[in-house]
Design a protein around this motif. Structure first.
Motif, PDB file in Angstrom:
ATOM      1  N   ASN A  25       0.849  -1.181   0.000  1.00  0.00           N
ATOM      2  CA  ASN A  25       0.000   0.000   0.000  1.00  0.00           C
ATOM      3  C   ASN A  25       0.888   1.235   0.000  1.00  0.00           C
ATOM      4  O   ASN A  25       1.391   1.635   1.049  1.00  0.00           O
ATOM      5  N   ASP A  26       1.118   1.800  -1.175  1.00  0.00           N
ATOM      6  CA  ASP A  26       1.973   2.985  -1.315  1.00  0.00           C
ATOM      7  C   ASP A  26       3.340   2.792  -0.661  1.00  0.00           C
ATOM      8  O   ASP A  26       3.834   3.656   0.048  1.00  0.00           O
ATOM      9  N   GLY A  27       3.948   1.628  -0.867  1.00  0.00           N
ATOM     10  CA  GLY A  27       5.290   1.369  -0.355  1.00  0.00           C
ATOM     11  C   GLY A  27       5.309   0.650   0.983  1.00  0.00           C
ATOM     12  O   GLY A  27       6.336   0.084   1.358  1.00  0.00           O
ATOM     13  N   GLU A  28       4.226   0.667   1.741  1.00  0.00           N
ATOM     14  CA  GLU A  28       4.155  -0.108   2.970  1.00  0.00           C
ATOM     15  C   GLU A  28       3.754  -1.525   2.594  1.00  0.00           C
ATOM     16  O   GLU A  28       2.808  -1.723   1.843  1.00  0.00           O
ATOM     17  N   THR A  29       4.490  -2.513   3.111  1.00  0.00           N
ATOM     18  CA  THR A  29       4.222  -3.893   2.737  1.00  0.00           C
ATOM     19  C   THR A  29       3.983  -4.741   3.980  1.00  0.00           C
ATOM     20  O   THR A  29       4.350  -4.370   5.092  1.00  0.00           O
ATOM     21  N   GLY A  30       3.362  -5.875   3.762  1.00  0.00           N
ATOM     22  CA  GLY A  30       3.130  -6.809   4.849  1.00  0.00           C
ATOM     23  C   GLY A  30       2.724  -8.156   4.315  1.00  0.00           C
ATOM     24  O   GLY A  30       2.404  -8.314   3.141  1.00  0.00           O
ATOM     25  N   SER A  31       2.741  -9.133   5.218  1.00  0.00           N
ATOM     26  CA  SER A  31       2.372 -10.491   4.864  1.00  0.00           C
ATOM     27  C   SER A  31       1.599 -11.088   6.028  1.00  0.00           C
ATOM     28  O   SER A  31       1.980 -10.923   7.188  1.00  0.00           O
ATOM     29  N   LEU A  32       0.511 -11.773   5.720  1.00  0.00           N
ATOM     30  CA  LEU A  32      -0.314 -12.433   6.724  1.00  0.00           C
ATOM     31  C   LEU A  32      -0.372 -13.918   6.406  1.00  0.00           C
ATOM     32  O   LEU A  32      -0.520 -14.302   5.257  1.00  0.00           O
ATOM     33  N   GLY A  33      -0.262 -14.745   7.400  1.00  0.00           N
ATOM     34  CA  GLY A  33      -0.333 -16.176   7.176  1.00  0.00           C
ATOM     35  C   GLY A  33       0.815 -16.885   7.842  1.00  0.00           C
ATOM     36  O   GLY A  33       1.547 -16.288   8.624  1.00  0.00           O
ATOM     37  N   PRO A  34       0.969 -18.142   7.561  1.00  0.00           N
ATOM     38  CA  PRO A  34       0.312 -18.900   6.501  1.00  0.00           C
ATOM     39  C   PRO A  34      -1.057 -19.425   6.937  1.00  0.00           C
ATOM     40  O   PRO A  34      -1.315 -19.659   8.108  1.00  0.00           O
ATOM     41  N   TYR A  35      -1.916 -19.597   5.948  1.00  0.00           N
ATOM     42  CA  TYR A  35      -3.227 -20.200   6.134  1.00  0.00           C
ATOM     43  C   TYR A  35      -3.218 -21.551   5.436  1.00  0.00           C
ATOM     44  O   TYR A  35      -2.690 -21.676   4.335  1.00  0.00           O
ATOM     45  N   GLN A  36      -3.802 -22.560   6.065  1.00  0.00           N
ATOM     46  CA  GLN A  36      -3.830 -23.896   5.464  1.00  0.00           C
ATOM     47  C   GLN A  36      -4.863 -23.983   4.360  1.00  0.00           C
ATOM     48  O   GLN A  36      -4.702 -24.748   3.415  1.00  0.00           O
ATOM     49  N   ASP A  37      -5.918 -23.206   4.466  1.00  0.00           N
ATOM     50  CA  ASP A  37      -7.035 -23.279   3.543  1.00  0.00           C
ATOM     51  C   ASP A  37      -6.995 -22.109   2.561  1.00  0.00           C
ATOM     52  O   ASP A  37      -6.906 -20.950   2.969  1.00  0.00           O
ATOM     53  N   ALA A  38      -7.080 -22.396   1.269  1.00  0.00           N
ATOM     54  CA  ALA A  38      -7.029 -21.353   0.238  1.00  0.00           C
ATOM     55  C   ALA A  38      -8.236 -20.420   0.332  1.00  0.00           C
ATOM     56  O   ALA A  38      -8.107 -19.211   0.085  1.00  0.00           O
ATOM     57  N   ASP A  39      -9.408 -20.958   0.684  1.00  0.00           N
ATOM     58  CA  ASP A  39     -10.598 -20.116   0.824  1.00  0.00           C
ATOM     59  C   ASP A  39     -10.432 -19.119   1.972  1.00  0.00           C
ATOM     60  O   ASP A  39     -10.839 -17.963   1.865  1.00  0.00           O
ATOM     61  N   MET A  40      -9.842 -19.559   3.079  1.00  0.00           N
ATOM     62  CA  MET A  40      -9.597 -18.663   4.208  1.00  0.00           C
ATOM     63  C   MET A  40      -8.634 -17.556   3.790  1.00  0.00           C
ATOM     64  O   MET A  40      -8.848 -16.387   4.102  1.00  0.00           O
TER      65      MET A  40
END
Length: 62
Positions: A25-40
């Protein structure tokens, strides 16, 4: 009113550990996870995208 000129990217990336939601988002980055389920992971992606488009500024900008 959201600023439509911002550079925004929210994607799901998958690897051997699971599914990750990565955002920029305008140079700010992030990562969430990992999630086991692709739908989640896709639900989290939608929520993060909505958060970044609907909420302008930071929570401390009161």
């Amino acid at each position: 009113m959201p600023n439509k000129n911002r550079a925004l990217s929210v994607v799901v990336r998958s690897d051997e550990r699971g599914h990750w939601v990565e955002w920029n988002n305008d140079g700010e980055t992030g990562s969430l996870g990992p999630y086991q389920d692709a739908d989640m992971a896709d639900n989290v992606r939608l929520a993060k995208e909505r958060e970044l488009t609907d909420n302008v500024g930071h929570i401390n900008d009161v």
